[in-house]
Structures are given as structure tokens and as C-alpha cells.
Design a protein around this motif. Structure first.
Motif, PDB file in Angstrom:
ATOM      1  N   TYR A 131     -11.580   7.714  -6.142  1.00  0.00           N
ATOM      2  CA  TYR A 131     -11.429   9.174  -5.503  1.00  0.00           C
ATOM      3  C   TYR A 131     -11.848  10.525  -6.174  1.00  0.00           C
ATOM      4  CZ  TYR A 131      -9.853   6.583  -1.342  1.00  0.00           C
ATOM      5  OH  TYR A 131      -9.322   5.727  -0.220  1.00  0.00           O
ATOM      6  N   CYS A 177       1.831   5.271  -3.046  1.00  0.00           N
ATOM      7  CA  CYS A 177       0.634   4.802  -2.194  1.00  0.00           C
ATOM      8  C   CYS A 177      -0.376   4.456  -3.048  1.00  0.00           C
ATOM      9  CB  CYS A 177       0.314   5.680  -1.174  1.00  0.00           C
ATOM     10  SG  CYS A 177      -0.255   7.499  -1.485  1.00  0.00           S
ATOM     11  N   GLN A 214       0.914  -1.211   0.053  1.00  0.00           N
ATOM     12  CA  GLN A 214      -0.096  -0.110  -0.027  1.00  0.00           C
ATOM     13  C   GLN A 214       0.923   1.234  -0.026  1.00  0.00           C
ATOM     14  OE1 GLN A 214      -3.360  -0.137   2.791  1.00  0.00           O
ATOM     15  NE2 GLN A 214      -4.040   1.633   1.761  1.00  0.00           N
ATOM     16  N   VAL A 215       1.804   1.319   0.811  1.00  0.00           N
ATOM     17  CA  VAL A 215       2.744   2.379   0.610  1.00  0.00           C
ATOM     18  C   VAL A 215       4.237   1.756   0.326  1.00  0.00           C
ATOM     19  CG1 VAL A 215       3.722   4.310   2.071  1.00  0.00           C
ATOM     20  CG2 VAL A 215       1.293   3.475   2.496  1.00  0.00           C
ATOM     21  N   LYS A 240      -3.526  10.695   1.596  1.00  0.00           N
ATOM     22  CA  LYS A 240      -4.133   9.514   0.964  1.00  0.00           C
ATOM     23  C   LYS A 240      -3.527   8.275   1.603  1.00  0.00           C
ATOM     24  CE  LYS A 240      -5.055  10.414  -3.333  1.00  0.00           C
ATOM     25  NZ  LYS A 240      -4.899  10.600  -4.670  1.00  0.00           N
ATOM     26  N   ALA A 241      -2.236   8.333   2.024  1.00  0.00           N
ATOM     27  CA  ALA A 241      -1.769   7.448   2.513  1.00  0.00           C
ATOM     28  C   ALA A 241      -0.764   7.819   3.646  1.00  0.00           C
ATOM     29  CB  ALA A 241      -0.662   6.579   1.632  1.00  0.00           C
ATOM     30  N   GLY A 301     -12.655   4.022  -1.373  1.00  0.00           N
ATOM     31  CA  GLY A 301     -11.639   2.997  -2.005  1.00  0.00           C
ATOM     32  C   GLY A 301     -11.762   1.671  -1.611  1.00  0.00           C
ATOM     33  N   THR A 302     -12.706   1.322  -1.045  1.00  0.00           N
ATOM     34  CA  THR A 302     -12.864  -0.177  -0.620  1.00  0.00           C
ATOM     35  C   THR A 302     -12.569  -1.083  -1.747  1.00  0.00           C
ATOM     36  OG1 THR A 302     -14.455   0.540   1.179  1.00  0.00           O
ATOM     37  CG2 THR A 302     -14.274  -1.608   0.731  1.00  0.00           C
ATOM     38  N   ILE A 339      -7.069   0.205   6.024  1.00  0.00           N
ATOM     39  CA  ILE A 339      -6.563   0.364   4.792  1.00  0.00           C
ATOM     40  C   ILE A 339      -6.671   1.713   4.135  1.00  0.00           C
ATOM     41  CG2 ILE A 339      -6.324  -2.105   4.241  1.00  0.00           C
ATOM     42  CD1 ILE A 339      -8.966  -1.892   2.692  1.00  0.00           C
ATOM     43  N   ARG A 340      -7.273   2.664   4.961  1.00  0.00           N
ATOM     44  CA  ARG A 340      -7.674   3.956   4.558  1.00  0.00           C
ATOM     45  C   ARG A 340      -8.233   3.986   3.357  1.00  0.00           C
ATOM     46  NH1 ARG A 340      -5.596   8.678   5.988  1.00  0.00           N
ATOM     47  NH2 ARG A 340      -7.058   9.983   4.944  1.00  0.00           N
ATOM     48  N   CYS A 341      -9.202   3.343   3.294  1.00  0.00           N
ATOM     49  CA  CYS A 341     -10.431   3.113   1.965  1.00  0.00           C
ATOM     50  C   CYS A 341     -11.386   4.249   2.262  1.00  0.00           C
ATOM     51  CB  CYS A 341     -11.188   1.790   2.003  1.00  0.00           C
ATOM     52  SG  CYS A 341     -12.072   1.470   3.278  1.00  0.00           S
ATOM     53  N   ASN A 342     -11.444   5.007   3.538  1.00  0.00           N
ATOM     54  CA  ASN A 342     -12.180   6.121   3.755  1.00  0.00           C
ATOM     55  C   ASN A 342     -13.673   5.639   3.647  1.00  0.00           C
ATOM     56  OD1 ASN A 342     -10.276   8.027   3.932  1.00  0.00           O
ATOM     57  ND2 ASN A 342      -9.844   8.202   1.515  1.00  0.00           N
ATOM     58  N   PHE A 401      -9.273  -1.017  -3.161  1.00  0.00           N
ATOM     59  CA  PHE A 401      -8.194  -1.522  -2.117  1.00  0.00           C
ATOM     60  C   PHE A 401      -8.226  -3.243  -1.769  1.00  0.00           C
ATOM     61  CE2 PHE A 401      -7.135   2.858  -0.349  1.00  0.00           C
ATOM     62  CZ  PHE A 401      -6.721   3.270  -1.647  1.00  0.00           C
ATOM     63  N   PHE A 438       7.328   8.811  -1.687  1.00  0.00           N
ATOM     64  CA  PHE A 438       6.794   7.356  -1.579  1.00  0.00           C
ATOM     65  C   PHE A 438       5.633   7.309  -2.582  1.00  0.00           C
ATOM     66  CE2 PHE A 438       2.957   8.463   0.856  1.00  0.00           C
ATOM     67  CZ  PHE A 438       3.361   9.544   1.592  1.00  0.00           C
TER      68      PHE A 438
END
Ligand code: SF4
Ligand code: SF4
Ligand code: SF4
Ligand code: SF4
Ligand code: SF4
Lengths: 340, 323
Positions: A272, A266, A61-62, B234-235, A238-239, B205-208, A242, A264
Motif C-alpha cells: 500500500y 488491522c 484482520q481487525v 484501511k479496515a 493487498g491481495t 477482505i478489503r484488499c482493494n 492478505f 484497533f
């Protein structure tokens, strides 16, 4: 073909760990399966698939790309890349394994993404065939055989026995180091495979019709009025992106502390509102356009650029996880009905 | 059940409203999607009211109430608190909405049903208060309460905060021990508590989804999405930023959060976000007197108000075990 008793899995995992890192699906504190670094006593999850997909091991993810530092009045480049150690990822389902070949097409074509390439090179993928698919699974419609997943090694869990078949040189190399695996007949998995394949046919989404999609369908689908109702309740979260094993978009950002910079990347989501926002503005101003992008990318644009291969493996995660239960299957069924 | 669908048809047929917000049938029996219906045939074909109508429709009314004409919305008790709160915040235009209050016996949740080890579920039917769950691998009967989502297991009230017409009976406040889990965490040592939250939030997972579904999060541009805020992330740049996102969000919604439970319901990583919000609610009740956000149109949320009886800020440090 080799085998080992399920009760001896710990011995097997310990032997792999002695050589390299091992990740297996294990239940987290909320009871969902996640790929987890194995340690003695960590039990293999009984769930069908992990909540997060296996892509995380190759495309985290990052990820730090590079750093910069002010030094004696000049900008100095700081190497942040670490060569990963060899690792084994065990228990990958057929759908997720197929997702690697989709990500490969993106990250390993020119210009090659060396971060991804490095992780792929260091990994040995051990897959596990499915026996109890969920109602949300539609891998079969995407041409994936859940009973015979690819990977460097393929495994089947059957009646308290783990069956093990090396498929590649990497797989052979790993197998050689695991003497506790005993030979067994080459057809040991056949009965299970037949049962699973019969089950797959019974799944509600087994016969999903994809004929309206694929390369060359942009014109026919782009302006369909149904996009409005399909996307009207979408939260723009973002489900779906992700949890998806094939979603591959990322953003590059910087963390600055005044004297140094860490650059970085991500994960990003086309759902979005600021995705691909440019100085001229947002090319996809409403959720309708963003939503259309996500699904047409998987169902039309990706196949168009990749020999007809769909950018979805039918893992069903977006079906199970979307807060409002909108997903690729509903898109396929809604737009598929009235195609010319 | 309760003639919800029939009511939707009646409202559209009599032209008392132009649109109806409800739930639309999906691929399976449980995957309903919030939807706007504009015609009787549409409703007849795909409107569903069932034990899987957990989604809170109130937030959609921010946009729907501004689209011209009259819109009817079916709101469960919990949804009505969000609705009132959003009206108070001038987000929903009250006069354009016809609220049909629907009494509710608790909504089932597929993730909860799956957590009982049931997979490939093909149908769920109510049978004498229990649920008959059919799967590809056999059937099982579940107690209805074992299939409820977290927000329904610990429902705060069956009393509708507002309605223009009512289907079913008006209900009462419930006592389902929604603060018990909070008390358990309060009883931890600061180190244990820190470890607990670090562990839970490390799965984010920061999907919001939690933020985007939240009726209290209705800012046009969230501070975390705004490149000019200096806080856009965002991350996370490091492992604590993720935690910060949740702490800040909890502060932003404090005293406006109605405990509708949507954030926990939608989290793909099953993070118990309700515990953060309920801690705030519990503390606000203790410090400012019992307060339920969205219960009425007149009172100010305690953290958006000032009275001479307000506790001194130093109390926070005392209660936190500090100076
Ligand atoms: S389709 Fe669902 S999961 Fe995806 S962005 Fe929309 S609401 Fe979120
Ligand atoms: S689009 Fe959905 S079903 Fe397809 S691979 Fe992604 S998460 Fe799985
Ligand atoms: S989609 Fe297919 S391969 Fe993936 S978990 Fe389901 S049955 Fe297995
Ligand atoms: S819904 Fe869950 S995973 Fe997504 S941002 Fe919120 S807490 Fe994190
Ligand atoms: S924070 Fe959660 S419980 Fe509170 S209003 Fe928002 S979604 Fe509802």
C-alpha cells in the motif's frame, strides 16, 4: 494412531463441539473453502486449501486493542479485550501449520503480543495431510512435508477413513475426550505418505532453487535492475498480503465518536502507498520499492533475523490470487538466475 | 492466433512505436502478466497472446502515454471502452498511443476452470472449440464457454470502440443476458436483497484489488486512502463500513463504468461486484436512455450531464418502494 470412518466425521465434530468451538474448512457460497465455525450438517470441503489462510484465527484482520471514554471530565480506560474460549482448528494443511511457527517468531518474541499469544494458547491445531497438491504448491522447496504436517494432532484421509495421530499434550488431551476414535496400526498412513511424497516431486515448482536468497543476500539483491520490470504491472493492492499465511504487518487505528475512542489494529500491506508513511514522507515512494520490500522481507530479511528460516511456506496462494499473476516464484526465478 | 505477436515485432522493428504494452509469459501457461516491451528480442522471448489474456491493459496507458514517445497497446473489444473513457477523462493522452484492436473469442479463467473441480492443471489446449485440460490427476475436456471468466461469459460487445489498426474482424454488440442476474436480484424483497448483499460483501477482505484494477478508479489519491478525507478506512470500524466502501465505489464509477468486468475477475473472494455495476447501468439505461460508457469520444456520461429531460430525483424513492 487412531481412526474413524469418514462417514462418522459428523459424530466426531459434534463431540469436539460439545467441549469447545470447532473450525473446519467448508465451502462458502462462492464455492471456495474457508475456515468456518462448525454446526451440525456443515460438510468438510473437498478443496485442497482455504482461500483465506488459517492465520485469521490467531491474527484476525481487525482486532480491538483498547478503548477510552470521557467520564466526569477525565479520560477512562476501557478494557476491550475478551479472553477467547478454547477452540479447535481442524484441517490445517502443512503449509499453514508451518506458518504458525513463523508468526510465533514475530508475535511471541519480546515484546510478546499478548493478543496473539492468548489465541495460540487456547487453540488446538489439528492438521490434515495433503494428497492432491496443486501446481502452485511449493511447500517442499520451503522444507515442509505435506504428507506429515505438524500440529497438536495430525490427520490423514484415506479410503473413507480418517487417521488421527496426537503429537502433543494438547493433542492427547483432545484425543482422550473422543472415544469414537478407534486404535489402528501405527503405519496406517505410510502408503499414502509415500504416494504424496512421490507426487510432490512431480510438481512443476518442486525443485525451486532458493540458493540466491537467505540471510546476508541484501547487498546482492537490493539494487538488482529486475525489480523495475517485476513490479511494473503491480497494482499495489493487498491481495497477496492478505491471503498470505505469513504476512504479519498491521496498522493501529482509532474509531472516534466524539466522547469515546476505540483503538484497533488491522492488517496492513507493504504494497500500500501509505504503508509506514511518516511525517517526513514515504520511505518507499514507488511501487518498485514496496514490491521489493514484500519479497525481500520473506526471502532475505526474515531469514536474516530468524536463523535462516524463510518467511514463506510455499502455499501458493499469492500465485493463484494475484490479479496480474506476479508472485514470489517469479521473483525467485528472475533474480535467482544470474546470481554470483 | 491472429498474428498479435508478429504485429508487436513489426511495430518495434519498423520503429513506428517505442514501446509495446502486452502480456508476458509466466511460470505456467496461464499466468500472464501485463508488461511493457521495448525490444524485438524481448517480444520474441516472452510476449504471449492466448486465451489467458483477460487482463485489461487500458489503465496502464495512463502512465505509459505520459512517458514520452509512442506506445502501442493491444486492446480487446472490452478494453477499448475503458480506453475511450479514460481518453475522455483526460487521463490517457490519445496522440501517444497506437491502438491495435484485437478481436476476441472470450478469455478463459483459471479460477473458473478450478471451480469445475480440476486441480493441478498442467495445460489447457483448444481442440475443435473445446478445451482439453490436462492435470496431474488425469485429463478432462471442458466446453469452452464453461472455462470463460464471468466478464467473457456475459460479454456486452465484440465491437471495438476505437482502433488505429485491427487484427481480425470488427464485431457487433452481443446479447449475452448480462442483466438477467440483476433482474433476479431486483425480484427479491428488500429484506432478501439486503441479506444477499450483506452475505456476499461479508467475504470482502478489503484488499482493494477491485478498486486498483478498475479503469474508472483512476483518482490520484482515492478518498478511502486519503487521511484528510475523514473517510480513510484501511479496515472497517464496523461490519457495515465494508459494505459502504462498495456502495460508494459503485456510485463513484456510475455512468463511467464500462462493465469491463475486471473488478469481478480479480476479486480473491469471488464477490459478484459486476452485479452492483450492472444494476447502475441497467437503471441508467432505463432512466436516461441506453448509454454505453466508453463507446464514443463525444457524449457525456448521463450522471455528469444535465438536460431538461432528466428524471426527477424523487423517482428514486418511488422506484425503491419508498414514499
Ligand atoms: S503482486 Fe499482485 S497481489 Fe500483490 S500487490 Fe501486486 S498486483 Fe496485488
Ligand atoms: S508468499 Fe505466497 S506462497 Fe509464500 S506463504 Fe505467502 S502466499 Fe504462500
Ligand atoms: S503447499 Fe504443500 S502443504 Fe500446502 S496445500 Fe500445497 S501440498 Fe499441501
Ligand atoms: S477485490 Fe474483493 S475482497 Fe478485495 S476489496 Fe474488492 S471486493 Fe473486497
Ligand atoms: S467497476 Fe468494474 S466493470 Fe466497471 S469499469 Fe471498474 S473494473 Fe470495470
Amino acid at each position: 494412531m487412531k481412526q474413524i470412518a469418514k462417514t462418522e466425521l459428523d459424530t466426531l465434530f459434534a463431540a469436539i463441539t460439545a467441549e469447545q468451538k470447532l473450525y473446519i474448512p467448508a465451502d462458502d457460497s462462492a464455492g471456495q473453502a474457508q475456515f468456518t465455525l462448525w454446526r451440525p450438517g456443515l460438510a468438510l470441503s473437498g478443496r485442497l486449501n482455504t482461500a483465506r489462510s488459517a492465520k485469521d484465527l490467531f491474527f484476525p484482520q481487525v482486532e480491538n486493542l483498547v478503548g477510552f471514554r470521557m467520564h466526569a471530565g477525565a479520560i477512562e480506560r476501557v478494557e476491550t479485550r475478551e479472553e477467547p474460549e478454547d477452540f479447535v482448528i481442524f484441517g490445517v494443511r502443512a503449509c499453514d501449520c508451518r506458518s504458525f511457527s513463523i508468526l510465533d517468531r514475530v508475535f511471541l518474541s519480546e515484546p510478546v503480543d499478548t493478543f496473539y499469544q492468548m489465541r495460540r494458547a487456547h487453540a488446538t491445531v489439528v492438521t490434515l495431510a495433503c494428497t492432491r497438491p496443486e501446481e502452485t504448491c511449493f511447500c517442499a522447496a520451503m522444507g515442509v512435508d505435506a504428507a506429515d504436517p505438524a500440529g497438536d494432532v495430525t490427520c490423514w484421509l484415506e479410503d473413507g477413513t480418517l487417521l488421527w495421530r496426537a503429537n502433543t499434550e494438547k493433542g492427547e488431551a483432545l484425543t482422550e475426550k473422543l472415544p469414537m476414535l478407534r486404535p489402528c496400526p501405527a503405519d496406517a498412513a505410510d502408503a499414502q505418505q509415500a504416494r504424496t511424497r512421490a507426487l510432490m516431486q512431480k510438481l512443476p515448482l518442486a525443485k525451486l532453487d532458493l540458493s540466491a536468497f537467505g540471510a546476508g543476500k541484501t547487498r546482492a539483491l537490493f539494487d538488482r535492475p529486475e525489480w523495475a520490470s517485476l513490479s511494473e504491472a503491480c497494482l499495489g493492492c493487498g491481495t497477496c498480503t492478505f491471503v498470505c499465511p505469513t504476512c504479519q504487518c498491521y496498522d493501529v487505528e482509532e474509531f472516534r465518536d466524539g466522547s469515546s475512542v476505540r483503538r484497533f489494529r488491522c492488517w496492513d500491506s507493504c504494497m500500500y502507498s501509505d504503508f509506514t508513511k511518516m511525517s517526513a514522507g514515504q520511505p518507499r515512494p514507488t511501487q518498485r520499492e514496496r514490491f521489493r520490500q514484500r519479497f525481500l522481507h520473506k526471502l532475505v530479511y526474515f531469514p536474516e533475523n530468524n536463523d535462516g528460516v524463510f518467511g514463506c511456506v510455499g502455499c501458493g496462494r499469492c500465485l493463484a490470487k494475484c490479479p496480474i499473476h506476479m508472485n514470489i516464484v517469479k521473483v525467485i526465478k528472475t533474480l535467482g538466475v544470474t546470481h554470483a | 492466433m491472429q498474428g498479435v505477436k508478429e504485429k508487436a515485432i513489426e511495430l518495434l522493428r519498423s520503429k513506428s512505436v517505442d514501446r509495446v504494452v502486452g502480456w508476458k509469459a509466466g511460470e505456467f501457461f496461464y499466468d500472464l502478466t501485463p508488461a511493457v516491451f521495448t525490444s524485438v528480442p524481448e517480444v520474441e522471448q516472452s510476449f504471449v497472446w492466448s486465451v489467458f489474456c483477460a487482463a485489461n491493459l487500458s489503465k496502464y496507458l495512463i502512465a505509459e502515454s505520459r512517458r514520452g514517445g509512442k506506445v502501442a497497446a493491444f486492446l480487446k473489444p472490452c478494453d477499448t471502452y475503458s480506453f475511450v473513457q479514460l481518453v475522455k477523462e483526460h487521463r490517457i493522452l490519445r496522440e501517444n498511443v497506437h491502438v491495435v484492436g484485437v478481436q476476441c473469442a472470450g478469455m478463459c479463467d483459471m479460477e473458473t476452470i478450478r471451480s469445475h473441480g480440476l486441480s493441478a492443471v498442467t495445460s489447457v489446449a483448444e481442440q475443435d472449440g473445446a478445451l482439453r485440460v490436462e492435470t496431474l490427476y488425469g485429463a478432462r475436456t471442458l466446453d469452452r464457454k464453461d472455462a470463460l471468466g464471468e466478464k467473457c461469459r456475459t460479454c456486452k460487445s465484440k465491437k471495438l470502440a476505437v482502433y488505429d489498426e485491427l487484427l481480425g474482424e470488427q464485431g457487433c454488440d452481443e446479447d449475452n443476458g448480462r442483466f438477467l442476474e440483476v433482474a433476479r436480484i431486483e425480484a427479491m424483497t428488500p429484506e432478501e436483497r439486503f441479506a444477499f448483499w450483506r452475505g456476499e460483501l461479508s467475504r470482502c477482505i478489503r484488499c482493494n484489488a477491485c478498486r486498483n484494477v478498475c479503469p474508472a478508479c483512476s483518482c490520484e489519491t482515492c478518498v478511502f486512502d486519503n487521511p484528510d478525507s475523514g473517510l480513510r478506512n484501511k479496515a472497517a470500524a464496523d461490519a457495515f463500513e465494508e459494505n459502504l466502501f462498495h456502495i460508494i465505489r459503485a456510485f463513484h464509477v456510475a455512468s463511467r463504468c464500462t462493465d469491463c468486468g475486471e473488478c469481478t475477475r480479480v476479486c480473491p473472494q469471488h464477490i459478484p461486484l459486476h452485479l452492483l455495476n450492472r444494476k447502475f447501468i441497467k437503471d441508467i439505461n432505463g432512466l436516461y436512455g441506453p448509454y454505453q460508457a466508453g463507446a464514443d469520444f463525444d457524449t457525456k456520461p448521463p450522471l455528469m450531464d444535465f438536460t431538461l429531460h432528466d428524471p426527477e430525483p424523487s423517482q428514486a424513492a418511488v422506484r425503491g418502494g419508498g414514499v
